[in-house]
Design a protein around this motif. Structure first.
Motif, PDB file in Angstrom:
ATOM      1  N   GLY A 502       5.969  -7.364 -32.430  1.00  0.00           N
ATOM      2  CA  GLY A 502       7.340  -6.894 -32.248  1.00  0.00           C
ATOM      3  C   GLY A 502       8.098  -7.532 -31.119  1.00  0.00           C
ATOM      4  O   GLY A 502       9.259  -7.176 -30.857  1.00  0.00           O
ATOM      5  N   ARG A 505      11.415  -9.416 -32.333  1.00  0.00           N
ATOM      6  CA  ARG A 505      12.498  -8.509 -32.727  1.00  0.00           C
ATOM      7  C   ARG A 505      13.152  -7.881 -31.493  1.00  0.00           C
ATOM      8  O   ARG A 505      14.379  -7.757 -31.413  1.00  0.00           O
ATOM      9  N   GLU A 527       6.493  -6.222 -37.746  1.00  0.00           N
ATOM     10  CA  GLU A 527       6.219  -4.965 -38.445  1.00  0.00           C
ATOM     11  C   GLU A 527       7.355  -4.602 -39.387  1.00  0.00           C
ATOM     12  O   GLU A 527       7.197  -3.760 -40.257  1.00  0.00           O
TER      13      GLU A 527
END
Length: 805
Positions: A502, A505, A527
Motif C-alpha cells: 500500500g 497508493r 490491495e
C-alpha cells in the motif's frame, strides 16, 4: 513565419459597443435573486431595463419574455459586464421582440437543458429582433462528453449574436446553431458578428462544430444569415469548424487561426464566402474551405501555412453522390472559386472523396485568377477524379512545382511583405495583370476593401499596404472574459517511495500536479486499484533491476486494475515491471476514466515490462471504456507479454464515427505470447467529421500474437491514419492477415513477416519493402538478430537496442 494574436491585433480588448439608441427608460429595476428577477420580468415593458446585481447566480433558469420596440428595447444586463456569474445548472431563454441581453458570464457549470442560451422558450414562443451581446460562456461542460447540448440556439428572425466570447466546449453539441425548423425561422436574416470563438478541443466524433446553420433535412431552405468579423482560434472540435446546411448565407471577414478543420459548405446552395483569412502557422490539420452543392461564390480569401490534407485542404472541392439523399453529398455545380491567395499550404483537393458512392465530379465550376505561392517544394493540387467539369483560367503559380493543367501559369512573382506578416505582390508585377482575366462574379474590391482599379489574380491589389479586415478586427467582449491559466513555473515535487504493501497508493494521495514518484528497488504490493486523479510520473530508479508492482495474494476480492487515469490527467510509467499474475489473473494494468467522461487524458509507458494479464473474461494490458477519449496512448522501449489481450481501444461499437484515442504510438516495443491481438483500435461507421485516429508503429516486434485461424495481430478497423514501419511480425502460424490496411493514409513499409500470413492492402493503402523472410534471431527471447539476418540488410528493422539499454 508564425503569426500570433499580437501580430494581428486580435487580443480581446475593451471596445466601444454600439447599442440601439434610447431616449430614456420607463423603468430601471435592480434584482439580486432569481425570485426578484422572475417578479420583475412579469411586468416588463418596452424601454425597461432589468439589472442583475454583481455576484454569483447559481442554478438559475432565466426566462426573458417581453415586447420591446426598435426605439425602446427591453434590456437585461449585468450591473457590471463580466461580474455577474451564472453557475451551476443554469440556462437562459428569450422570447418576444427587441430584447437585449448584455454582460453575463456563464462559467463553472453546465445545463440540464438543450441549450445554455436559447432564442426561444418553446416551439411557439421565440425571439425576433433580439440581441445577445458582451456575454461569455467558458468551459460550461457536463461530466460526460457524450451529453449533447448547444451553447447558443438561435431561433426566430432578425436576431443578432455579437461581441461575445465562447471557449472550452468539450461535450457533444455545436457551440452555436441557427435553426430553420418551420416557416417562422427561415429567411431569418440573423447576424453573427464580432464574436471570439476560443479553443474547442477535439471531440472524437461528430457534433463538435463551432457554428452550424441549418440541418440536413432543411438544407435547401434559405437562412440568409451573415457570419462576419469573428475570430475562430484553435476550434478543433471536428473537421467542420463552420457547417453550412442552408442557402443564401454570407461568411466574410472572419479569421481562422490554428484551427484543425475547415469552413464547410456541407449542404445548401448559393452562399458567399469572401475576404476570410485562414492562418495555420504550420499546425497540423489546419485547413480552409470545403465546397459541396451548387451556386456558391468563394473569392478574395487568404490561406497561409495550412497543413491539412484530404478534407482539411486549403480549398477542397468534393465529388457528389448520384441522386443524393439530403444527408450525403450533392454534386458541386455552378460554383465560382475566384481570386484567392494561397501561400505555403498543403495541396488543393479537386474531386475529393471520389469513390464508388461519390462518383459525380464537379460540373460548370470556375477556378480562376487564384494566386498560389509555395517555396517549400509542395504539390499544388491533388486530383481524385476527372476535371472535365472545371473551367480553369488566369491562375498564377509561383512555385517550384507546376500543375499539369491549362489555366495555370508559372510566374515568378515580385513579393513585398507587410508588417513582416503577409506576402503582398508589388506594383511591378506586370505579368499578373497580363495573365488575369476577370469574369462577372470577379470581386470589385480586394480583401482589404480597396477598389480593384487594375484587375490581378489573388486577393490583393498590387502594392496594397493595408491589412485585411479579418486581421485588425476587435472581437469578443468589452471586458476581459478570457480564462487565463496561471503561468507560474513550479518545479515538480519529488516523492520518494519505499517498497511495501500500500505504500504507492498512500504516496499518490500526497501527489500534486506534475509530481514524480521515485520507487526504490523492491516489491510494491497493491490491495486495491489506484485512481490517478492528477498528472504524475511513477518511475523506478533502479538501473539494473526493474521495480515490481503486483497485487497481494489471498485478497477476498482482487482489484480490477492497477491504475485508473481520471479525466484531464496524464499518467507516465517509467522503468517499472507490472505483473498481473495470480491464481485468477488481474484484468487490466491501466484503464481509462469510467465511461462517458468528457475530459481527455493521456498515458505514456516507457521502458516497462508488463506481463501476466491472462484474465480471459475480457482482460487486457490497457483498456479504454466507452465514451472516453485519450489524446495520446504511447508505449515505447517496453515489453508486453503473456497476456490475453494487448491494447484495447474498441468499445465504441455504435458505428457513428466515435473512437477512443486520437493518437496511439508504439515504438521499440515487444508484444509476445498474446492470445488475441496486440492492438484493437476501432472506429466504426462512415462519419468524416473527425481526424479519425492515428496509429504509429515503429521498430517493434510482434511474436506469437492471436495465433488462430481467424486471429489477427493489429486490428485497426476504420482508423484513418495507420503507419507501420521497421517492424517484425512472426510466429502467428494460423493467422491469415496479421495486418489489414484500408485507405490512402494506411501504409506499411520496411517490415519483415515470417510464419504470420500476409499483409492485406485495399482502397489505396500502400505496402513498400515488405519482406516475407526468416528474421534469423541470435537471441530469440530478446529478439537480437544474427549477423545473417535480413533485418540488418537495409534500414534497421526490429528493436533499437541502444534505446532499450
Amino acid at each position: 513565419m508564425t503569426i500570433s494574436k499580437q501580430h494581428i491585433i486580435i487580443a480581446i480588448v475593451s471596445i466601444q459597443l454600439f447599442f440601439i439608441g434610447c431616449i430614456g427608460f420607463a423603468n430601471e429595476i435592480k434584482v439580486a435573486t432569481i425570485d426578484e428577477f422572475n417578479s420583475a420580468i412579469q411586468s416588463v415593458k418596452a424601454g425597461d431595463r432589468i439589472i442583475l446585481k454583481n455576484g454569483e447566480w447559481k442554478d438559475v433558469k432565466l426566462v426573458i419574455k417581453g415586447q420591446g420596440s426598435s426605439e425602446n428595447p427591453i434590456i437585461i444586463e449585468a450591473e457590471e459586464s463580466g461580474k455577474v456569474f451564472i453557475t451551476g445548472d443554469s440556462n437562459l431563454k428569450i422570447a418576444g421582440t427587441h430584447i437585449v441581453v448584455k454582460g453575463l458570464w456563464f462559467k463553472n457549470g453546465y445545463t440540464s437543458g438543450k441549450s445554455v442560451i436559447s432564442f426561444r422558450i418553446n416551439s411557439k414562443e421565440f425571439a425576433n429582433h433580439s440581441r445577445l451581446t458582451d456575454c461569455a460562456i467558458t468551459y460550461y461542460n457536463p461530466n460526460s462528453k457524450a451529453t449533447d447540448y448547444k451553447w447558443i440556439s438561435v431561433w426566430g428572425k432578425n436576431n443578432r449574436v455579437d461581441h461575445n466570447y465562447f471557449a472550452g466546449k468539450a461535450n457533444s453539441g455545436t457551440t452555436l446553431v441557427v435553426w430553420l425548423k418551420g416557416e417562422k425561422h427561415i429567411n431569418n436574416n440573423h447576424r453573427i458578428d464580432h464574436n471570439y470563438f476560443g479553443e474547442r478541443p477535439a471531440l472524437g466524433f461528430n457534433g463538435g462544430e463551432t457554428i452550424r446553420i441549418g440541418t440536413s433535412k432543411n438544407s435547401l431552405l434559405s437562412s440568409r444569415t451573415i457570419v462576419e468579423d469573428n475570430v475562430f482560434e484553435k476550434c478543433n472540435g471536428e473537421v467542420e469548424i463552420i457547417s453550412n446546411k442552408s442557402c443564401d448565407n454570407v461568411y466574410r471577414n472572419n479569421l481562422f487561426l490554428e484551427s484543425e478543420g475547415v469552413l464547410t459548405l456541407r449542404h445548401g446552395n448559393k452562399c458567399l464566402i469572401e475576404s476570410n483569412v485562414f492562418i495555420g502557422n504550420q499546425k497540423s490539420n489546419t485547413g480552409g474551405i470545403r465546397i459541396i452543392n451548387a451556386g456558391h461564390v468563394v473569392r478574395n480569401n487568404l490561406m497561409m501555412n495550412l497543413t491539412g490534407d484530404g478534407f482539411r485542404g486549403p480549398i477542397v472541392v468534393m465529388n457528389g453522390v448520384p441522386n443524393s439523399p439530403a444527408n450525403r453529398y450533392h454534386q458541386v455545380k455552378d460554383v465560382k472559386i475566384l481570386n484567392n491567395t494561397i501561400i505555403n499550404c498543403s495541396p488543393i483537393q479537386f474531386c475529393a472523396g471520389s469513390d464508388e458512392e461519390r462518383s459525380l465530379p464537379p460540373i460548370n465550376t470556375v477556378f480562376a485568377n487564384n494566386l498560389i505561392f509555395n517555396d517549400k517544394n509542395g504539390d499544388i493540387a491533388t486530383v481524385h477524379d476527372k476535371l472535365d467539369g472545371f473551367n480553369f483560367y488566369g491562375n498564377i503559380l509561383d512555385s517550384e512545382k507546376g500543375f499539369n493543367q491549362s489555366g495555370f501559369s508559372k510566374v515568378k512573382v515580385d513579393w513585398g511583405t507587410l508588417e513582416n506578416i503577409l506576402y503582398i505582390p508589388k506594383t511591378s508585377n506586370e505579368e499578373l495583370i497580363k495573365k488575369s482575366k476577370p469574369e462577372n462574379k470577379s470581386p470589385k474590391l480586394d480583401i482589404t476593401g480597396a477598389k480593384r482599379n487594375t484587375f490581378v489574380a489573388g486577393a490583393y491589389n498590387l502594392g496594397n499596404n493595408k491589412l485585411p479586415k479579418a486581421l485588425v478586427l476587435k472581437s469578443g467582449t468589452s471586458w476581459d472574459s478570457k480564462v487565463k491559466p496561471q503561468k507560474t513555473i513550479v518545479e515538480p515535487e519529488i516523492i520518494e517511495v519505499e517498497p511495501g504493501v500500500g505504500t504507492l497508493r498512500k504516496a499518490l494521495k500526497k501527489a500534486s500536479f506534475g509530481s514524480i514518484l521515485n520507487l526504490k528497488s523492491g516489491e510494491y504490493i497493491l490491495e486495491k486499484g489506484i485512481k490517478v486523479s492528477t498528472s504524475v510520473t511513477i518511475q523506478g530508479n533502479s538501473t539494473d533491476k526493474k521495480t515490481l508492482l503486483k497485487v497481494k495474494e489471498g485478497l477476498e476480492k482482487n482489484p480490477t486494475y492497477f491504475f485508473r487515469v481520471e479525466g484531464g490527467n496524464t499518467l507516465r510509467l517509467n522503468n517499472i515491471e507490472i505483473s498481473g499474475e495470480l491464481s485468477v489473473p488481474i484484468k487490466y494494468a491501466v484503464v481509462s476514466p469510467n465511461k462517458d467522461i468528457s475530459d481527455t487524458y493521456s498515458v505514456f509507458i516507457d521502458n516497462c515490462h508488463i506481463h501476466g494479464f491472462k484474465n480471459k473474461k475480457g482482460g487486457s494490458v490497457y483498456k479504454a471504456y466507452k465514451g472516453t477519449f485519450a489524446d495520446t496512448v504511447s508505449i515505447v522501449n517496453s515489453r508486453i507479454e503473456n497476456a490475453y489481450r494487448g491494447i484495447n481501444l474498441s468499445e465504441e461499437k455504435d458505428d457513428n464515427g466515435k473512437y477512443n484515442a486520437q493518437v496511439v504510438h508504439i515504438d521499440n516495443t515487444i508484444f509476445k505470447d498474446i492470445d488475441q491481438w496486440a492492438v484493437n483500435y476501432y472506429r466504426g461507421g462512415t462519419d468524416e467529421s473527425t481526424l479519425g485516429g492515428k496509429l504509429l508503429i515503429d521498430n517493434s516486434v510482434f511474436s506469437n500474437i492471436g495465433n488462430t485461424e481467424k486471429g489477427t495481430v493489429i486490428r485497426n478497423k476504420g482508423i484513418v491514419s495507420v503507419n507501420i514501419k521497421n517492424s517484425v511480425f512472426e510466429k502467428s502460424y494460423k493467422v491469415v492477415n496479421p495486418v489489414n490496411l484500408k485507405g490512402n493514409k494506411n501504409s506499411i513499409s520496411n517490415c519483415v513477416i515470417f510464419d504470420c500470413g500476409t499483409v492485406k492492402i485495399t482502397k489505396g493503402a500502400s505496402a513498400k519493402d515488405v519482406m516475407y523472410k526468416n528474421p534469423k534471431w541470435e537471441d530469440k527471447n530478446n529478439f537480437i538478430p544474427s549477423e545473417k539476418s535480413p533485418l540488418l540488410k537495409t534500414q534497421r528493422i526490429g528493436l533499437k537496442w541502444e534505446a532499450k539499454k
